[in-house]
Design an enzyme around this catalytic site. Sequence first.
Site, PDB file in Angstrom:
ATOM      1  N   GLY A 118       1.035  -0.963   0.345  1.00 48.87           N
ATOM      2  CA  GLY A 118      -0.669   0.046  -0.064  1.00 48.87           C
ATOM      3  C   GLY A 118       1.198   1.063  -0.304  1.00 48.87           C
ATOM      4  O   GLY A 118       2.197   1.465   0.124  1.00 48.87           O
ATOM      5  N   CYS A 151       5.417  -6.320   1.083  1.00 46.48           N
ATOM      6  CA  CYS A 151       5.450  -4.993   1.257  1.00 46.48           C
ATOM      7  C   CYS A 151       5.151  -3.950   2.054  1.00 46.48           C
ATOM      8  O   CYS A 151       5.124  -4.203   3.577  1.00 46.48           O
ATOM      9  CB  CYS A 151       5.167  -3.692  -0.229  1.00 46.48           C
ATOM     10  SG  CYS A 151       5.855  -2.378  -0.869  1.00 46.48           S
ATOM     11  N   TYR A 152       3.902  -3.444   2.155  1.00 47.59           N
ATOM     12  CA  TYR A 152       3.465  -2.270   3.419  1.00 47.59           C
ATOM     13  C   TYR A 152       2.891  -2.897   4.495  1.00 47.59           C
ATOM     14  O   TYR A 152       3.557  -3.329   5.458  1.00 47.59           O
ATOM     15  CB  TYR A 152       2.092  -1.711   2.633  1.00 47.59           C
ATOM     16  CG  TYR A 152       1.568  -1.243   4.579  1.00 47.59           C
ATOM     17  CD1 TYR A 152       1.958   0.302   4.201  1.00 47.59           C
ATOM     18  CD2 TYR A 152       0.618  -1.058   4.619  1.00 47.59           C
ATOM     19  CE1 TYR A 152       1.186   0.599   5.675  1.00 47.59           C
ATOM     20  CE2 TYR A 152       0.524  -0.657   6.064  1.00 47.59           C
ATOM     21  CZ  TYR A 152       0.600   0.350   6.367  1.00 47.59           C
ATOM     22  OH  TYR A 152      -0.411   1.333   7.370  1.00 47.59           O
ATOM     23  N   HIS A 206       7.463  -7.378  -4.615  1.00 44.05           N
ATOM     24  CA  HIS A 206       6.302  -8.266  -4.972  1.00 44.05           C
ATOM     25  C   HIS A 206       6.336  -9.211  -5.494  1.00 44.05           C
ATOM     26  O   HIS A 206       6.778  -8.822  -6.698  1.00 44.05           O
ATOM     27  CB  HIS A 206       5.165  -6.465  -5.828  1.00 44.05           C
ATOM     28  CG  HIS A 206       4.986  -6.142  -5.570  1.00 44.05           C
ATOM     29  ND1 HIS A 206       3.849  -5.679  -4.786  1.00 44.05           N
ATOM     30  CD2 HIS A 206       5.483  -4.353  -4.590  1.00 44.05           C
ATOM     31  CE1 HIS A 206       3.889  -3.770  -3.577  1.00 44.05           C
ATOM     32  NE2 HIS A 206       5.524  -3.581  -3.858  1.00 44.05           N
ATOM     33  N   GLU A 219       4.759 -10.939  -6.959  1.00 39.30           N
ATOM     34  CA  GLU A 219       2.466 -11.179  -7.661  1.00 39.30           C
ATOM     35  C   GLU A 219       3.345 -10.063  -9.071  1.00 39.30           C
ATOM     36  O   GLU A 219       1.927 -11.240  -9.649  1.00 39.30           O
ATOM     37  CB  GLU A 219       1.349 -10.699  -6.885  1.00 39.30           C
ATOM     38  CG  GLU A 219       1.770  -9.148  -6.770  1.00 39.30           C
ATOM     39  CD  GLU A 219       2.240  -8.389  -5.898  1.00 39.30           C
ATOM     40  OE1 GLU A 219       2.102  -7.784  -5.533  1.00 39.30           O
ATOM     41  OE2 GLU A 219       3.150  -9.603  -4.707  1.00 39.30           O
ATOM     42  N   ASP A 255     -15.444 -10.450 -22.252  1.00 41.70           N
ATOM     43  CA  ASP A 255     -16.036 -10.544 -21.345  1.00 41.70           C
ATOM     44  C   ASP A 255     -17.699 -10.398 -21.239  1.00 41.70           C
ATOM     45  O   ASP A 255     -18.186 -10.965 -20.518  1.00 41.70           O
ATOM     46  CB  ASP A 255     -15.623  -9.500 -20.705  1.00 41.70           C
ATOM     47  CG  ASP A 255     -14.398  -9.205 -20.316  1.00 41.70           C
ATOM     48  OD1 ASP A 255     -13.302 -10.153 -20.336  1.00 41.70           O
ATOM     49  OD2 ASP A 255     -13.855  -8.033 -20.504  1.00 41.70           O
ATOM     50  N   LYS A 262      -9.394 -11.562 -16.629  1.00 40.81           N
ATOM     51  CA  LYS A 262      -9.483 -11.644 -18.357  1.00 40.81           C
ATOM     52  C   LYS A 262      -9.339 -12.910 -18.554  1.00 40.81           C
ATOM     53  O   LYS A 262     -10.140 -13.699 -19.116  1.00 40.81           O
ATOM     54  CB  LYS A 262      -9.049 -10.845 -19.100  1.00 40.81           C
ATOM     55  CG  LYS A 262      -8.806 -11.155 -20.521  1.00 40.81           C
ATOM     56  CD  LYS A 262     -10.626 -10.361 -20.907  1.00 40.81           C
ATOM     57  CE  LYS A 262     -10.143  -8.920 -21.172  1.00 40.81           C
ATOM     58  NZ  LYS A 262     -11.420  -8.588 -21.692  1.00 40.81           N
TER      59      LYS A 262
END
Length: 536
Positions: free
Chosen positions: A62, A93-94, A182, A184, A241, A391
């Site tokens: 964050g 991280c945060y 990160h 991710e 979508d 997606k």
Amino acid sequence: MTTNGTTSHHAVVLILDYGSQYTQLITRRVRELCMFSMLFPGDASLDRIKSASPHVVILSGGPNSVHVEGSPRVPEGFFEYCAENKIPVLGICYGMQMITHLLGGEVKPAVHGGEYGRMPMDIAPSSQLFDFISSTTVNVWMSHGDEAVKLPDGFSAVARSHQGSIVAIENPQRQIYGFQFHPEVMHTEHGLEMIKHYLIGIARVPADWNMGQVLGEQLQKIAQQVGPEEHAICALSGGVDSTVAATLVYKVLGDRLHCVFVDNGLLRFNEQQRVMDTFKNHLHLPVTCVDHSKVMLDRLKGLTDPEAKRKAIGAEFIEVFKNYASELEQKLGKKPKFLVQGTLYPDVIESCPPPGSGQKHSHTIKSHHNVGGLPKDLQFTLIEPFRELFKDEVRAVGRLLGVPEQFIKRHPFPGPGLAVRVLGDVTEDSKLDTLREVDEIFVNTIREYGLYDEIWQAFAVFLPVKAVGVQGDQRTHSHVVALRAVTSADGMTADWYSFTPAFLRDVSNRICNKVRSVNRVVYDITSKPPGTIEWE
């Protein structure tokens, strides 16, 4: 699948959101591993956290600083609850800084001004977090201005950046771990493997969730929500979508679903004809086409601010649906109550949090026409079966529903259409027609070179500048266009596609020779982050 605090039949990986624009990626990476993930706001109460019965809790990154008064943090009693129930905790991280700060360590502004982007880190000889990696140095994605300078008792630093910052910590006895980087994002080497190793190897989370279950749950939910008599309108954009959403809802409602495709004047070259042909001959969906182009372009005349354009487009879409609903009411004797949209989870994350969403810490990137652009007096109940999906997950559902593969693989096209690819006023100086020609040449050249399926999204952008050039031995002062092509797994992070010089030379020549109002072509080599995929 939910984020409202109800329990799940699956092992739950609970993510507390402290405002990072990467938080949804954590959720996505967990799902890639066939595990059920839920996202709660970072200030969720302890009772709400308990209601999820989490198997493991991940604290996201964050923009805040833990040493600043009023910064978000876990509720009182959180760590005691996790300890009592043997729930592992991972801070990213945060989240790592918050663990450090709340458990007795110290976090300060980074001496070197922070670390941003891809940077190498050195791994300690022995650690639970990295014992599957043979290399001692790994490139990871950093984005922090603060750093841990003193760890709480019982914690070890198991990785450091080349600047000396602590970038990974662990306390196996308390089952609390942290990454300052990160894992991710795609830019981190072994990032997904790090998450997998933590969840499976350390937290022991079972992989018991898949798209087949999601499909079954959504079919049942829609049947219960709409009931046996109500009707619904589906807003079709021609993209993956909304099309998969329509196919899904049609499976439940049949002829009680009324699909409408709006030509808003912001479509690509021959898009109306191509899309309507696909709906009729390949997907066999009953679709009404409404030409709203003149009204839409009149509404956009003079608008230059991206947010203003998006909100105007959203408002006009709703007017079309209201009018269409009134026509159906006269025909059916009752007004459709529901509006189906192909809203995705990234649409929600990147828009202003809607009322009641509970997501409070995220910073707005942009409003999406079907989220932040919706008016407050919306006269429909929304059906958004993919609101919590990404997606590629929607594409997987589409395949289960039998949507043709050539349609499933279509590049994403934004709901606001070419309005977000023309910088400034879209109605001036034949900008839209010029952009359509350039975009068609670019995408067709990509197909000709056999590169279409290697690229997540490719398109052209009309820039609000002119440049001097020479064409036909004469001086020109003509338009400049940008080309954009990216690779991505989910659209939340992306790298620019590395075309060969021969391709770039060829496509530039084709554009300048065929589109006489353009004399200069540039190629966008910006990743996401720091940029977004679209320009507006």
